[in-house]
Design a protein around this motif. Structure first.
Motif, mmCIF file in Angstrom:
data_model
loop_
_atom_site.group_PDB
_atom_site.id
_atom_site.type_symbol
_atom_site.label_atom_id
_atom_site.label_comp_id
_atom_site.label_asym_id
_atom_site.label_seq_id
_atom_site.Cartn_x
_atom_site.Cartn_y
_atom_site.Cartn_z
ATOM 1 N N PHE A 113 34.467 42.919 42.356
ATOM 2 C CA PHE A 113 35.750 42.341 41.961
ATOM 3 C C PHE A 113 36.632 43.413 41.335
ATOM 4 O O PHE A 113 36.214 44.133 40.430
ATOM 5 C CB PHE A 113 35.537 41.194 40.968
ATOM 6 C CG PHE A 113 34.913 39.978 41.595
ATOM 7 C CD1 PHE A 113 35.698 38.966 42.123
ATOM 8 C CD2 PHE A 113 33.528 39.866 41.691
ATOM 9 C CE1 PHE A 113 35.121 37.856 42.723
ATOM 10 C CE2 PHE A 113 32.945 38.761 42.290
ATOM 11 C CZ PHE A 113 33.748 37.753 42.809
ATOM 12 N N HIS A 114 37.860 43.506 41.835
ATOM 13 C CA HIS A 114 38.841 44.469 41.335
ATOM 14 C C HIS A 114 39.961 43.680 40.661
ATOM 15 O O HIS A 114 40.724 42.982 41.325
ATOM 16 C CB HIS A 114 39.384 45.316 42.488
ATOM 17 C CG HIS A 114 40.216 46.485 42.048
ATOM 18 N ND1 HIS A 114 39.753 47.431 41.166
ATOM 19 C CD2 HIS A 114 41.496 46.861 42.367
ATOM 20 C CE1 HIS A 114 40.689 48.344 40.964
ATOM 21 N NE2 HIS A 114 41.747 48.010 41.664
ATOM 22 N N LEU A 115 40.040 43.773 39.339
ATOM 23 C CA LEU A 115 40.969 42.969 38.560
ATOM 24 C C LEU A 115 42.205 43.791 38.210
ATOM 25 O O LEU A 115 42.100 44.843 37.565
ATOM 26 C CB LEU A 115 40.291 42.448 37.288
ATOM 27 C CG LEU A 115 39.400 41.210 37.443
ATOM 28 C CD1 LEU A 115 38.339 41.372 38.505
ATOM 29 C CD2 LEU A 115 38.769 40.825 36.114
ATOM 30 N N VAL A 116 43.356 43.297 38.637
ATOM 31 C CA VAL A 116 44.608 44.060 38.531
ATOM 32 C C VAL A 116 45.615 43.304 37.669
ATOM 33 O O VAL A 116 45.774 42.088 37.800
ATOM 34 C CB VAL A 116 45.203 44.294 39.941
ATOM 35 C CG1 VAL A 116 46.541 45.002 39.848
ATOM 36 C CG2 VAL A 116 44.230 45.089 40.800
ATOM 37 N N THR A 118 35.819 46.155 38.348
ATOM 38 C CA THR A 118 36.677 47.295 38.049
ATOM 39 C C THR A 118 38.062 46.757 37.702
ATOM 40 O O THR A 118 38.421 45.640 38.079
ATOM 41 C CB THR A 118 36.781 48.268 39.239
ATOM 42 O OG1 THR A 118 37.187 47.530 40.410
ATOM 43 C CG2 THR A 118 35.449 48.938 39.516
ATOM 44 N N THR A 119 38.840 47.550 36.972
ATOM 45 C CA THR A 119 40.187 47.132 36.598
ATOM 46 C C THR A 119 41.189 48.207 36.994
ATOM 47 O O THR A 119 40.840 49.380 37.133
ATOM 48 C CB THR A 119 40.303 46.878 35.082
ATOM 49 O OG1 THR A 119 40.042 48.103 34.377
ATOM 50 C CG2 THR A 119 39.328 45.812 34.621
ATOM 51 N N GLN A 120 42.425 47.795 37.167
ATOM 52 C CA GLN A 120 43.491 48.734 37.492
ATOM 53 C C GLN A 120 44.794 48.258 36.874
ATOM 54 O O GLN A 120 45.211 47.116 37.095
ATOM 55 C CB GLN A 120 43.657 48.894 39.002
ATOM 56 C CG GLN A 120 44.679 49.963 39.406
ATOM 57 C CD GLN A 120 44.728 50.187 40.907
ATOM 58 O OE1 GLN A 120 43.988 49.566 41.672
ATOM 59 N NE2 GLN A 120 45.617 51.062 41.354
ATOM 60 N N HIS A 121 45.409 49.144 36.095
ATOM 61 C CA HIS A 121 46.691 48.841 35.468
ATOM 62 C C HIS A 121 47.807 49.261 36.417
ATOM 63 O O HIS A 121 48.145 50.444 36.533
ATOM 64 C CB HIS A 121 46.803 49.588 34.132
ATOM 65 C CG HIS A 121 48.150 49.478 33.491
ATOM 66 N ND1 HIS A 121 48.770 50.525 32.836
ATOM 67 C CD2 HIS A 121 49.006 48.426 33.430
ATOM 68 C CE1 HIS A 121 49.947 50.119 32.394
ATOM 69 N NE2 HIS A 121 50.114 48.857 32.741
#
Length: 207
Positions: free
Chosen positions: A90-93, A116-119
């Protein structure tokens, strides 16, 4: 926590511990960075966790799939789904970095290895593809489709084809009409017959 077990079973002990830890973690983080309204924090498992798990009741993601959570906020639906599907990535943006600080803190505290996260603004993500995009009450359907279509690879490996799955509330007729899309609309109340879910829906739009 009991509410989750009312509708789902067969969790491993680590999953049970992860779900149980969310209450204290979000209460603590919310006192520092307000990502959940004060009235909602007392109903975390109904209003946020179970609501997010509507997606798990609708589709069984396969191990190895990659899912992007558009506008995750404090980590919904991404965090509950990542607990539910430990072998799915899961990639949380989100465009607001302080919210992702909460997401990362919660994920680290409960040992989630598949998040993972992305700002960033989601429309700025390039050269990445996912199997599904998920979202909860972030933007009009037209915008969600505009953002997610370039990011979702076509595929029909599951009962429900790759695409956008979003959680929305209220009268959606006009919002759907302006997209020219034909989403599969599911009443959440039909899945979880709790008063809170009246007039709340899951929409699936195939890529």
């Amino acid at each position: 926590m009991g509410l989750i077990l009312q509708y789902f079973g067969d969790f491993t002990e680590p999953q049970l511990q992860q779900f149980a830890a969310l209450d204290e973690l979000y209460t603590d983080w919310n006192s520092k960075i307000n990502v959940i309204s004060r009235k909602d924090i007392d109903s975390l498992y109904l209003n946020h966790v179970l609501h997010s798990l509507t997606i798990a009741a609708f589709v069984e993601f396969k191990p190895g799939m990659e899912i992007i959570d558009i506008g995750t906020g404090g980590g919904f639906p991404g965090i509950p789904l990542a607990i539910f599907f430990p072998e799915v990535q899961f990639h949380l943006v989100d465009s607001i970095n302080k919210k992702l600080k909460v997401v990362a803190g919660v994920a680290e505290a409960i040992g989630l290895k598949n998040v993972t996260t992305q700002h960033t603004r989601v429309e700025e993500i390039k050269n990445r593809k996912f199997d599904f995009a998920v979202s909860r009450a972030v933007a009009p359907l037209r915008s969600l489709l505009q953002w997610s279509n370039p990011l979702v690879r076509k595929g029909h490996d599951l009962e429900h084809a790759n695409g956008l799955i979003c959680l929305k509330g209220g009268d959606l007729a006009a919002e759907i009409s302006e997209t020219k899309a034909r989403p599969h609309v599911v009443s959440i109340y039909d899945i979880f017959p709790e008063e809170y879910f009246q007039e709340k829906f899951l929409l699936h739009v195939t890529r």
